[in-house]
Structures are given as structure tokens and as C-alpha cells.
Write a protein that holds these residues in place. Structure first.
Motif, PDB file in Angstrom:
ATOM      1  N   ILE A 116       0.840  -1.202   0.000  1.00 53.71           N
ATOM      2  CA  ILE A 116       0.000   0.000   0.000  1.00 53.71           C
ATOM      3  C   ILE A 116       0.870   1.245   0.000  1.00 53.71           C
ATOM      4  O   ILE A 116       0.662   2.193  -0.765  1.00 53.71           O
ATOM      5  CB  ILE A 116      -0.925  -0.004   1.239  1.00 53.71           C
ATOM      6  CG1 ILE A 116      -1.911  -1.153   1.155  1.00 53.71           C
ATOM      7  CG2 ILE A 116      -1.674   1.315   1.356  1.00 53.71           C
ATOM      8  CD1 ILE A 116      -2.679  -1.379   2.415  1.00 53.71           C
ATOM      9  N   LEU A 117       1.883   1.216   0.864  1.00 52.80           N
ATOM     10  CA  LEU A 117       2.787   2.362   0.968  1.00 52.80           C
ATOM     11  C   LEU A 117       3.461   2.639  -0.364  1.00 52.80           C
ATOM     12  O   LEU A 117       3.558   3.789  -0.813  1.00 52.80           O
ATOM     13  CB  LEU A 117       3.841   2.049   2.025  1.00 52.80           C
ATOM     14  CG  LEU A 117       4.469   3.212   2.767  1.00 52.80           C
ATOM     15  CD1 LEU A 117       3.400   3.969   3.487  1.00 52.80           C
ATOM     16  CD2 LEU A 117       5.496   2.694   3.740  1.00 52.80           C
ATOM     17  N   ALA A 118       3.909   1.561  -1.031  1.00 56.97           N
ATOM     18  CA  ALA A 118       4.620   1.737  -2.300  1.00 56.97           C
ATOM     19  C   ALA A 118       3.700   2.348  -3.348  1.00 56.97           C
ATOM     20  O   ALA A 118       4.091   3.239  -4.110  1.00 56.97           O
ATOM     21  CB  ALA A 118       5.149   0.396  -2.786  1.00 56.97           C
ATOM     22  N   ILE A 119       2.427   1.875  -3.378  1.00 53.87           N
ATOM     23  CA  ILE A 119       1.483   2.426  -4.365  1.00 53.87           C
ATOM     24  C   ILE A 119       1.268   3.906  -4.100  1.00 53.87           C
ATOM     25  O   ILE A 119       1.281   4.739  -5.013  1.00 53.87           O
ATOM     26  CB  ILE A 119       0.153   1.652  -4.307  1.00 53.87           C
ATOM     27  CG1 ILE A 119       0.372   0.228  -4.802  1.00 53.87           C
ATOM     28  CG2 ILE A 119      -0.907   2.331  -5.155  1.00 53.87           C
ATOM     29  CD1 ILE A 119      -0.788  -0.679  -4.571  1.00 53.87           C
ATOM     30  N   GLN A 120       1.105   4.235  -2.814  1.00 53.76           N
ATOM     31  CA  GLN A 120       0.887   5.646  -2.479  1.00 53.76           C
ATOM     32  C   GLN A 120       2.071   6.514  -2.859  1.00 53.76           C
ATOM     33  O   GLN A 120       1.903   7.611  -3.398  1.00 53.76           O
ATOM     34  CB  GLN A 120       0.616   5.787  -0.984  1.00 53.76           C
ATOM     35  CG  GLN A 120      -0.835   5.529  -0.659  1.00 53.76           C
ATOM     36  CD  GLN A 120      -1.139   5.859   0.766  1.00 53.76           C
ATOM     37  OE1 GLN A 120      -0.235   5.998   1.578  1.00 53.76           O
ATOM     38  NE2 GLN A 120      -2.405   5.971   1.096  1.00 53.76           N
ATOM     39  N   VAL A 121       3.272   6.006  -2.587  1.00 56.43           N
ATOM     40  CA  VAL A 121       4.452   6.790  -2.924  1.00 56.43           C
ATOM     41  C   VAL A 121       4.549   6.965  -4.428  1.00 56.43           C
ATOM     42  O   VAL A 121       4.864   8.044  -4.929  1.00 56.43           O
ATOM     43  CB  VAL A 121       5.718   6.118  -2.373  1.00 56.43           C
ATOM     44  CG1 VAL A 121       6.961   6.742  -2.964  1.00 56.43           C
ATOM     45  CG2 VAL A 121       5.759   6.235  -0.880  1.00 56.43           C
ATOM     46  N   ASN A 122       4.228   5.898  -5.159  1.00 58.71           N
ATOM     47  CA  ASN A 122       4.300   5.977  -6.612  1.00 58.71           C
ATOM     48  C   ASN A 122       3.315   7.010  -7.151  1.00 58.71           C
ATOM     49  O   ASN A 122       3.557   7.656  -8.158  1.00 58.71           O
ATOM     50  CB  ASN A 122       4.009   4.594  -7.200  1.00 58.71           C
ATOM     51  CG  ASN A 122       4.922   4.313  -8.373  1.00 58.71           C
ATOM     52  OD1 ASN A 122       5.818   5.102  -8.656  1.00 58.71           O
ATOM     53  ND2 ASN A 122       4.693   3.212  -9.052  1.00 58.71           N
ATOM     54  N   ARG A 123       2.179   7.139  -6.456  1.00 59.61           N
ATOM     55  CA  ARG A 123       1.162   8.063  -6.946  1.00 59.61           C
ATOM     56  C   ARG A 123       1.399   9.489  -6.474  1.00 59.61           C
ATOM     57  O   ARG A 123       1.326  10.434  -7.232  1.00 59.61           O
ATOM     58  CB  ARG A 123      -0.215   7.579  -6.476  1.00 59.61           C
ATOM     59  CG  ARG A 123      -1.356   8.186  -7.277  1.00 59.61           C
ATOM     60  CD  ARG A 123      -2.681   7.592  -6.828  1.00 59.61           C
ATOM     61  NE  ARG A 123      -2.745   6.152  -7.071  1.00 59.61           N
ATOM     62  CZ  ARG A 123      -3.510   5.323  -6.346  1.00 59.61           C
ATOM     63  NH1 ARG A 123      -4.200   5.769  -5.334  1.00 59.61           N
ATOM     64  NH2 ARG A 123      -3.560   4.045  -6.645  1.00 59.61           N
ATOM     65  N   ASN A 124       1.724   9.639  -5.174  1.00 58.74           N
ATOM     66  CA  ASN A 124       1.751  10.985  -4.607  1.00 58.74           C
ATOM     67  C   ASN A 124       3.138  11.549  -4.385  1.00 58.74           C
ATOM     68  O   ASN A 124       3.285  12.653  -3.888  1.00 58.74           O
ATOM     69  CB  ASN A 124       1.036  10.993  -3.240  1.00 58.74           C
ATOM     70  CG  ASN A 124      -0.361  10.465  -3.356  1.00 58.74           C
ATOM     71  OD1 ASN A 124      -0.950  10.513  -4.420  1.00 58.74           O
ATOM     72  ND2 ASN A 124      -0.884   9.926  -2.269  1.00 58.74           N
ATOM     73  N   GLY A 125       4.159  10.797  -4.687  1.00 57.78           N
ATOM     74  CA  GLY A 125       5.498  11.309  -4.410  1.00 57.78           C
ATOM     75  C   GLY A 125       5.938  10.955  -2.994  1.00 57.78           C
ATOM     76  O   GLY A 125       5.329  10.131  -2.315  1.00 57.78           O
ATOM     77  N   ILE A 126       7.006  11.626  -2.559  1.00 57.06           N
ATOM     78  CA  ILE A 126       7.664  11.260  -1.311  1.00 57.06           C
ATOM     79  C   ILE A 126       6.764  11.518  -0.102  1.00 57.06           C
ATOM     80  O   ILE A 126       6.108  12.555  -0.012  1.00 57.06           O
ATOM     81  CB  ILE A 126       8.964  12.059  -1.163  1.00 57.06           C
ATOM     82  CG1 ILE A 126       9.884  11.756  -2.340  1.00 57.06           C
ATOM     83  CG2 ILE A 126       9.651  11.757   0.136  1.00 57.06           C
ATOM     84  CD1 ILE A 126      11.063  12.674  -2.456  1.00 57.06           C
ATOM     85  N   MET A 127       6.735  10.562   0.809  1.00 59.84           N
ATOM     86  CA  MET A 127       5.933  10.724   2.024  1.00 59.84           C
ATOM     87  C   MET A 127       6.859  10.990   3.208  1.00 59.84           C
ATOM     88  O   MET A 127       7.899  10.371   3.360  1.00 59.84           O
ATOM     89  CB  MET A 127       5.118   9.469   2.288  1.00 59.84           C
ATOM     90  CG  MET A 127       3.928   9.324   1.368  1.00 59.84           C
ATOM     91  SD  MET A 127       3.235   7.698   1.457  1.00 59.84           S
ATOM     92  CE  MET A 127       2.565   7.732   3.092  1.00 59.84           C
ATOM     93  N   VAL A 128       6.422  11.906   4.056  1.00 60.22           N
ATOM     94  CA  VAL A 128       7.258  12.314   5.177  1.00 60.22           C
ATOM     95  C   VAL A 128       6.449  12.259   6.459  1.00 60.22           C
ATOM     96  O   VAL A 128       5.272  12.610   6.467  1.00 60.22           O
ATOM     97  CB  VAL A 128       7.787  13.756   4.973  1.00 60.22           C
ATOM     98  CG1 VAL A 128       8.655  14.167   6.131  1.00 60.22           C
ATOM     99  CG2 VAL A 128       8.545  13.857   3.683  1.00 60.22           C
ATOM    100  N   LEU A 129       7.061  11.783   7.518  1.00 58.85           N
ATOM    101  CA  LEU A 129       6.414  11.820   8.821  1.00 58.85           C
ATOM    102  C   LEU A 129       7.389  12.405   9.832  1.00 58.85           C
ATOM    103  O   LEU A 129       8.522  11.948   9.960  1.00 58.85           O
ATOM    104  CB  LEU A 129       6.021  10.404   9.252  1.00 58.85           C
ATOM    105  CG  LEU A 129       5.368  10.334  10.622  1.00 58.85           C
ATOM    106  CD1 LEU A 129       3.910  10.696  10.530  1.00 58.85           C
ATOM    107  CD2 LEU A 129       5.521   8.966  11.223  1.00 58.85           C
ATOM    108  N   HIS A 130       6.941  13.458  10.510  1.00 57.41           N
ATOM    109  CA  HIS A 130       7.784  14.016  11.563  1.00 57.41           C
ATOM    110  C   HIS A 130       7.354  13.388  12.880  1.00 57.41           C
ATOM    111  O   HIS A 130       6.255  13.621  13.356  1.00 57.41           O
ATOM    112  CB  HIS A 130       7.619  15.533  11.645  1.00 57.41           C
ATOM    113  CG  HIS A 130       7.971  16.220  10.356  1.00 57.41           C
ATOM    114  ND1 HIS A 130       9.251  16.233   9.867  1.00 57.41           N
ATOM    115  CD2 HIS A 130       7.216  16.884   9.462  1.00 57.41           C
ATOM    116  CE1 HIS A 130       9.265  16.885   8.731  1.00 57.41           C
ATOM    117  NE2 HIS A 130       8.059  17.288   8.450  1.00 57.41           N
ATOM    118  N   THR A 131       8.235  12.613  13.487  1.00 60.98           N
ATOM    119  CA  THR A 131       7.840  11.965  14.733  1.00 60.98           C
ATOM    120  C   THR A 131       7.927  12.953  15.879  1.00 60.98           C
ATOM    121  O   THR A 131       8.770  13.853  15.887  1.00 60.98           O
ATOM    122  CB  THR A 131       8.755  10.777  15.044  1.00 60.98           C
ATOM    123  OG1 THR A 131      10.103  11.230  14.979  1.00 60.98           O
ATOM    124  CG2 THR A 131       8.558   9.656  14.076  1.00 60.98           C
ATOM    125  N   GLY A 132       7.046  12.769  16.833  1.00 54.93           N
ATOM    126  CA  GLY A 132       7.071  13.599  18.033  1.00 54.93           C
ATOM    127  C   GLY A 132       6.623  15.028  17.812  1.00 54.93           C
ATOM    128  O   GLY A 132       6.717  15.852  18.702  1.00 54.93           O
TER     129      GLY A 132
END
Lengths: 492, 114
Positions: free
Chosen positions: A40-56
Motif C-alpha cells: 500500500i505504501l509503495a502504491i501511495q508513494v508511486n502516486r503521490n510522491g515522497i511521504m514524510v512523517l515528523h515523529t514527536g
């Protein structure tokens, strides 16, 4: 969250460790969930570009960021494929005593470390994931405490700890000079300044650290000395994933922020890649233990990936990524088949086995797919990996390395044919084979990975497109920086 | 202060390498320990040594001219990891000694080919 899932699995496994019968199934469920999630993550990245999460809740240069781009998502999917097949394979291949001493929790600990290393956007965090991965692998390699295993483990542990120290020292120096640990922020600062003398010490320290991890030419001695000692399922897991984490970090670091001094680094990568290939393949040719042959081949195949980095064009990096994907699948699979051969004949030594083709034609087919995939016979995935890399080399004008790569491919074929001749075609020597039935759980993952090798060869075009997208975004660090830091930081 | 620490770090690394190259597994573990301590000190020095008040969160007046707390946080993490690794290495050494009856790495070479 690819990191949280293995952690949850570990907790569940530990809570239920008294029910030994449940352990493999909980582990398998965890691995399957992980596969679904990473796809799922790979499909999303392929569609929307780079995904970023800032922890904390801290913004990018301060807090720890987790970043998934094309390259990371490919690696995550592959990791979870390997996780699933190893989980199935281990049900019968790993003995009960090991299973009851936290075998499955440790496999998932390793996966957590590997996943974390693939998605982190922070160099110190990368170190922490390396340590998570290493600690689990230390336990896996010593689990069972056979004498031979311990000797291998001592070498493995020492060399890996030394490489970690190199890595940590590099981080410390880099932080002292730049005042940041965030990969995107580092890239930004380096692109702004011309003073590349400052970063060279760290760049060399990182290079040594990752080279030891990836078992690249001058630093590969620990790998064949230790990989043949643990149970074959563990070896397959290590062979598929651990060295590739080193190569991943190397590609990530040297495309994202150590981009100065290309005149020095790229020929160095090419030479080292070439030496790695040649040394690995020649030493493999002189071995007679299947596991040792395959271990030495890991080294020569790491050389191909480093060569892709050294060519440093979109085609070259895409070739390296594709080759890495192919290699993770095919390499793990050959080790698993070696485990099957061992189950049938009771040993790994090529001199004392033979005639398997007559007794077990199915096993022969299972072996031939990944083995000839590794050697690069056309319809299988290895051929296209090599083809892309070598044509990228020619079009970049690097003729020497491309010819070396071609020749090494030939030698790989020689080794694979040697295993084939000795194990399958040679007339049976003397004593009859041990013929206990092979458990289905050991065959299923082999068939699965074999199908995948075929598929990657047949559907090469879409696969290559994904790899090229990932490579293009790797060579364009600005998009990575923008995704992590936000567009405001681009023009300082 | 930096010069002194730099010399100490150099000595620690040298001693660590020397111990790593010894045959005894106990010395090997000590060598790894020396390495990790040298690296920790290296981070401390690289992060910059400032003689001033310690940093406190929330007090803006102290942010100038005080030590950067992040290297210390890194070192703390590294020490914890190093602690775990030492525990593991000692356990490994114990098992090694029990199953082989020796702590000399060279004696194992003969055992490998049998």
C-alpha cells in the motif's frame, strides 16, 4: 508504519512464548500484514510522491523524520516478501529448540531494524536502526551455540561492531561540522557551501562503515567466514537483506549529500565494484560447499550494485536498484534451495552428493530458476539487471568496468553450472540418498520466490519504470529536500 | 582541553586496535569497549566544548554561549547501545569458552577444517 508492525509482532510473540506451537503462525501473520502494508505504501508513494512523517511533532531539522521515497518503498516491499517466505520456510526448517528460544521474535527484530534503516531520514537514527538490526542478527547467528557457529559469530560480531564505530565516529564529526543530523538538511548545507574539505573525513568514515556492512572488496572477509555457520533459513535471511542495507545506505548517502568530489568518488566506486565482482566470483569458483559458493557470490553481486552507483546516471542507478531487487529475491531463494538439498541429502558438500536430478526432478527445476537467474540467462530477472547495468556502463563511457561485468557474469554461470553438474547430474556415488519427504512449508516459499524471479524477468518493463522513477528522484536531491523541509527552506 | 582530549582519543583508538588484534577473546571484547569509548569522546569533542552553564529547556537567556546538548544526547544513546552490546559480547564469550574450552581464537582454526 512499517516499524511499528514488527514491534507489535515481537510483543505478541514474547507474550505467547510459552505456546511454542503458536509462534510461527503469529510470526507469519505479522509478516503478511507487513507485506500488505508495504505494498500500500509503495502504491501511495508511486502516486503521490515522497511521504514524510515528523515523529514527536517536531519539525524537520530538529525532530527525527521518517521519509519514504521510491527507492525506500521498493526496498520495503522486497523486505516484506523475504519476511513472508522466511517465516513460512522456518516453520519446518528451524529446529524446535531454536524456535522455543525466541527465534521468531528475533527475526522480526531484524526486520524492524531493516525497515527502520530504509525509511529513516536522520543519520543518527540510521545508526540506531543498524544497531537494532545487528543485535537481532547477533542473536540469530549464535542461537543454538554449536561450536562452529560460535566461531563464525565471533568474527561476524567483531567486524560489525568495528564498522558501527566507524559509522558513529563519522556521524559525530559530521555533526560537529554542520550542526545537523537530518539528511535533507545536510544536503542543503552541502549544496550551499564550496568547502568540501570539511566533509571528506566523514565521507571516508561512512564509506568504510558501509563497505564493511555491505562486504565490498577490501572489507569482505567476515562474510564467507560466518555466513555458512547458522541454520540455512537464517543465512538466507542475512544474505537477502543485511548486505543490501549497507548498499542502500551507500547509495542514499552518496546521491543525497556527499555529492561533491565526484571526480574522486565515482572512479573509486567503479574500481571497488570491479574488484568486488572479480574477487567474489573467483573465490566462489574454488569452493565445494554450496553455502560457501553462494556466500562468495553475494560479494560479487554486491559489486554490480556498487558499479551502478559508480556510473551515476539515471540508467546506472536504476540498474543498481533493479539488480538489487532481483538479487534479494534470487539470492534468498538459492539459499533456501540449498536448504532443501541439505534436507534431501544431509550435507552441503558438492563432492558427496549427486544424482539428484534422477531422484528429484522437481528440486532441480526449483534450483535452476534462481540459480540461472543469478547467472543471467535471458528470460530470468538477472539478465535484465545485468543488461541494464552494462548498457548504462557503455553509454556512460566506462568500458573497462562493463567488460569486467560481462566476464564476471560468465564466471557466475560457471559456478552455477558447477553446482548443477555436481549436485544434479553426477551419477550417485555409493551410498543411497536419505529420502525423507520434503515438508510443503519448505517448498512453498521456494516456488513463490521462483515465480517472482520469472515474473521480474517477464514483466521487466513496468519494473524498470518503477526503478527508473526511483533513480531519477535519487539523482534529484532537491525534491527530497523539498519534501522533508518544506519549500520555504530551499533558498537560504 | 580539546588537545588533551584529542590525545586521549588517539590513545584509546590505538589501544583498541592493539587489543582487537590479540588472539584472546577477552582482549577482543576489551578492544571493542575501547573503540566505543573513544568514539563517544570523539562526538563530545566534535560537538564543541564550551565552558558555561548547562542548557535548560525553556530559558531563552541561556541559549547563547552554552554547550549544545545534542551531542550529549547522542553519546547517551551510544552508551546505552554499547552497554547492551557489551552484555551480549560477554555472554557470547562465556558460551564460547564453555563449548570450546579455550579463549584463544587461533586454536579454533584447526577445529574448523575437521
Amino acid at each position: 508504519m512499517p516499524v511499528l508492525l514488527p514491534l507489535m509482532t515481537i510483543i505478541f510473540l514474547l507474550l505467547n512464548f510459552r505456546q511454542r506451537a503458536w509462534q510461527p503462525w503469529i510470526g507469519l501473520t505479522g509478516a503478511l500484514l507487513q507485506l500488505a502494508l508495504s505494498v500500500i505504501l509503495a502504491i501511495q508513494v508511486n502516486r503521490n510522491g515522497i511521504m514524510v512523517l515528523h515523529t514527536g511533532g517536531w519539525e524537520a531539522p530538529v525532530g527525527i523524520t521518517l521519509v519514504v521515497d521510491g527507492f525506500s518503498s521498493i526496498m520495503l516491499v522486497l523486505t516484506s516478501i523475504i519476511a513472508v517466505s522466511i517465516s513460512i520456510y522456518s516453520i519446518d526448517a528451524v529446529d524446535r529448540q531454536r524456535q522455543s528460544f525466541f527465534y521468531f521474535p528475533m527475526v522480526h527484530g531484524l526486520l524492524m531494524g531493516v525497515n527502520g534503516a530504509f525509511i529513516t531520514g536522520d543519520i543518527f537514527n540510521l545508526y540506531v536502526w543498524f544497531e537494532v538490526m545487528l543485535m537481532s542478527s547477533f542473536v540469530l547467528i549464535t542461537l543454538g551455540s554449536e561450536k562452529k557457529q560460535l566461531t563464525g559469530a565471533v568474527k561476524y560480531v567483531t567486524l560489525n561492531l568495528v564498522s558501527s564505530m566507524f559509522f558513529l565516529a563519522g556521524i559525530g564529526l559530521l555533526y560537529g561540522k554542520t550542526g545537523t543530523l537530518n539528511m535533507a538538511d545536510l544536503a542543503l548545507r552541502f549544496s550551499g557551501s564550496e568547502s568540501n574539505i570539511l566533509i571528506n573525513t566523514s565521507a571516508v568514515l561512512f564509506f568504510v562503515a558501509f563497505s564493511i556492512k555491505a562486504a565490498v572488496f577490501p572489507f569482505f572477509f567476515w562474510l564467507p567466514a560466518s555466513y555458512h555457520t547458522p541454520p540455512i533459513a537464517v543465512t538466507a535471511l542475512f544474505a537477502g537483506l543485511l548486505t543490501k542495507v549497507g548498499v542502500y545506505s551507500m547509495i542514499r548517502f552518496y546521491t543525497l549529500f556527499f555529492v561533491q568530489n565526484q571526480l574522486f568518488w565515482h572512479p573509486l566506486f567503479l574500481w571497488i565494484g570491479g574488484f568486488t565482482m572479480v574477487v567474489g566470483v573467483l573465490t566462489a569458483a574454488s569452493q565445494y560447499d554450496i553455502r560457501k559458493i553462494l556466500s562468495f557470490h553475494i560479494i560479487s553481486q554486491i559489486g554490480y550494485m556498487v558499479m551502478g552507483l559508480g556510473i551515476y546516471t539515471v540508467a546506472g542507478i536504476a540498474g543498481a536498484i533493479f539488480y538489487m531487487a532481483h538479487n534479494i529475491v534470487a539470492k534468498t531463494n538459492t539459499f533456501l534451495v540449498a536448504g532443501l538439498i541439505n534436507r534431501v541429502t544431509g550435507c552441503y558438500d558438492l563432492k558427496s552428493i549427486g544424482g539428484l536430478y534422477k531422484v528429484r526432478p522437481l528440486l532441480a527445476v526449483l534450483f535452476i530458476i534462481p540459480a540461472f537467474g543469478l547467472a543471467g540467462i535471458p528470460p530470468l530477472s538477472g539478465f535484465f539487471g545485468k543488461l541494464i547495468l552494462i548498457s548504462a556502463g557503455f553509454s556512460a563511457g566506462e568500458y573497462v568496468i562493463s567488460f569486467i561485468a560481462l566476464a564476471v557474469g560468465l564466471f557466475t554461470l560457471f559456478s552455477m553450472v558447477k553446482i548443477w553438474n555436481e549436485a544434479f547430474w553426477k551419477p550417485v556415488s555409493g551410498e543411497g540418498n536419505k529420502t525423507d519427504r520434503l515438508p510443503a512449508s519448505m517448498i512453498i516459499p521456494v516456488v513463490m520466490l521462483g515465480m517472482l524471479t520469472l515474473l521480474m524477468g517477464l514483466a521487466v518493463k513496468p519494473m524498470l519504470e518503477i526503478a527508473e522513477n526511483a533513480a531519477a528522484s535519487l539523482l534529484d536531491p532537491a525534491s527530497y529536500i523539498r519534501a522533508v523541509l518544506g519549500s520555504t527552506h530551499i533558498n537560504p | 582541553m580539546e588537545t588533551l582530549l584529542a590525545i586521549v582519543i588517539g590513545i584509546l583508538y590505538a589501544a583498541g586496535v592493539y587489543l582487537l588484534l590479540r588472539r584472546s577473546i577477552v582482549k577482543l571484547i576489551l578492544g571493542i569497549l575501547f573503540f566505543s569509548h573513544a568514539t563517544n569522546l570523539l562526538i563530545l569533542v566534535a560537538g564543541g566544548l564550551v565552558k558555561a552553564q548547562p542548557q535548560f529547556a525553556g530559558d531563552a537567556s541561556l541559549t547563547i554561549n552554552s554547550t549544545d546538548p545534542l551531542p550529549q544526547a547522542l553519546i547517551l544513546t551510544a552508551i546505552v547501545i554499547g552497554f547492551g552490546i557489551t552484555a551480549f559480547a560477554l555472554a557470547l564469550m562465556y558460551r564460547f569458552y564453555k563449548s570450546t574450552g579455550t579463549e584463544d581464537l587461533d586454536e579454533l582454526k584447526e577445529g574448523e577444517h575437521k
